[in-house]
Scaffold this motif. Structure first.
Motif, PDB file in Angstrom:
ATOM      1  N   ALA A 117       1.407  -2.516   3.218  1.00 44.95           N
ATOM      2  CA  ALA A 117       2.175  -2.518   4.454  1.00 44.95           C
ATOM      3  C   ALA A 117       3.542  -1.878   4.192  1.00 44.95           C
ATOM      4  N   PRO A 118       4.201  -1.384   5.223  1.00 42.69           N
ATOM      5  CA  PRO A 118       5.510  -0.761   5.040  1.00 42.69           C
ATOM      6  C   PRO A 118       6.481  -1.697   4.324  1.00 42.69           C
ATOM      7  N   GLY A 119       7.099  -1.196   3.272  1.00 43.04           N
ATOM      8  CA  GLY A 119       8.090  -1.970   2.550  1.00 43.04           C
ATOM      9  C   GLY A 119       7.529  -3.007   1.598  1.00 43.04           C
ATOM     10  N   LYS A 120       6.221  -3.046   1.452  1.00 45.91           N
ATOM     11  CA  LYS A 120       5.598  -4.031   0.572  1.00 45.91           C
ATOM     12  C   LYS A 120       4.772  -3.343  -0.509  1.00 45.91           C
ATOM     13  N   GLY A 121       4.425  -4.104  -1.521  1.00 48.32           N
ATOM     14  CA  GLY A 121       3.595  -3.574  -2.587  1.00 48.32           C
ATOM     15  C   GLY A 121       2.136  -3.558  -2.202  1.00 48.32           C
ATOM     16  N   ARG A 122       1.358  -2.851  -3.009  1.00 48.44           N
ATOM     17  CA  ARG A 122      -0.077  -2.783  -2.762  1.00 48.44           C
ATOM     18  C   ARG A 122      -0.724  -4.089  -3.193  1.00 48.44           C
ATOM     19  N   GLU A 123      -1.608  -4.622  -2.365  1.00 47.63           N
ATOM     20  CA  GLU A 123      -2.240  -5.907  -2.671  1.00 47.63           C
ATOM     21  C   GLU A 123      -3.761  -5.824  -2.532  1.00 47.63           C
ATOM     22  N   GLY A 124      -4.432  -6.620  -3.306  1.00 46.79           N
ATOM     23  CA  GLY A 124      -5.883  -6.662  -3.264  1.00 46.79           C
ATOM     24  C   GLY A 124      -6.386  -7.352  -2.011  1.00 46.79           C
ATOM     25  N   VAL A 125      -7.461  -6.831  -1.446  1.00 44.20           N
ATOM     26  CA  VAL A 125      -8.075  -7.409  -0.255  1.00 44.20           C
ATOM     27  C   VAL A 125      -9.459  -7.958  -0.585  1.00 44.20           C
ATOM     28  N   ALA A 126     -10.314  -7.110  -1.139  1.00 46.05           N
ATOM     29  CA  ALA A 126     -11.687  -7.513  -1.451  1.00 46.05           C
ATOM     30  C   ALA A 126     -12.229  -6.590  -2.524  1.00 46.05           C
ATOM     31  N   SER A 127     -13.219  -7.109  -3.249  1.00 46.02           N
ATOM     32  CA  SER A 127     -13.853  -6.304  -4.285  1.00 46.02           C
ATOM     33  C   SER A 127     -15.314  -6.713  -4.412  1.00 46.02           C
ATOM     34  N   ILE A 128     -16.130  -5.769  -4.863  1.00 50.48           N
ATOM     35  CA  ILE A 128     -17.548  -6.054  -5.067  1.00 50.48           C
ATOM     36  C   ILE A 128     -17.939  -5.557  -6.450  1.00 50.48           C
ATOM     37  N   SER A 129     -18.664  -6.389  -7.178  1.00 48.68           N
ATOM     38  CA  SER A 129     -19.007  -6.040  -8.551  1.00 48.68           C
ATOM     39  C   SER A 129     -20.154  -5.039  -8.588  1.00 48.68           C
ATOM     40  N   SER A 130     -20.286  -4.383  -9.721  1.00 50.21           N
ATOM     41  CA  SER A 130     -21.375  -3.424  -9.888  1.00 50.21           C
ATOM     42  C   SER A 130     -22.639  -4.097 -10.408  1.00 50.21           C
ATOM     43  N   SER A 131     -22.497  -5.195 -11.114  1.00 49.52           N
ATOM     44  CA  SER A 131     -23.635  -5.813 -11.796  1.00 49.52           C
ATOM     45  C   SER A 131     -24.563  -6.541 -10.833  1.00 49.52           C
TER      46      SER A 131
END
Length: 122
Positions: free
Chosen positions: A39-53
């Motif tokens: 978001a403007p003025g903020k750092g990058r943050e994790g939202v979601a992730s999916i594993s490969s295995s």
């Protein structure tokens, strides 16, 4: 070797969007893939992730129950279905792969796509 994020747009509170992250030049399923936002003025943050295995999914607390990450290996694409959107979800959304650290840590990913803007108005 490239990641292409798409699907962003402008919506009203409570509406939905589906983001796509498509890989070219390599097979996306060989590594975990994550979605992040800034978001403007903020750092990058994790939202979601999916594993490969085994396709395990991981979500940050503020999107649990609203966002769903999934993958379509035939299309070499990872999706982020975003429901019940809120104004605070407004940000540039990025996808990344080639995980070398924690699933929801932006510093853990080596390959990034360009961002796609999501704007939620009240």
């Amino acid at each position: 070797v490239q990641l292409q994020a798409s699907g962003g747009g402008s919506v009203q509170r409570g509406e939905s969007l589906r983001l796509s992250c498509t890989a070219s030049g390599f097979t996306l399923m060989h590594s975990a893939t994550g979605w992040f936002r800034q978001a403007p003025g903020k750092g990058r943050e994790g939202v979601a992730s999916i594993s490969s295995s085994d396709g395990s999914t991981f979500y940050t607390e503020f999107v649990k129950g609203r966002f769903t990450i999934s993958r379509d290996n035939d299309k070499n694409t990872v999706f982020l279905q975003m429901n019940s959107l809120k104004p605070e979800d407004t940000a540039v959304y990025y996808c990344a792969t080639d995980l070398r650290g924690d699933y929801l840590d932006p510093n853990g990913y080596a390959l990034w796509g360009q961002g796609t803007q999501v704007t939620v108005s009240s």
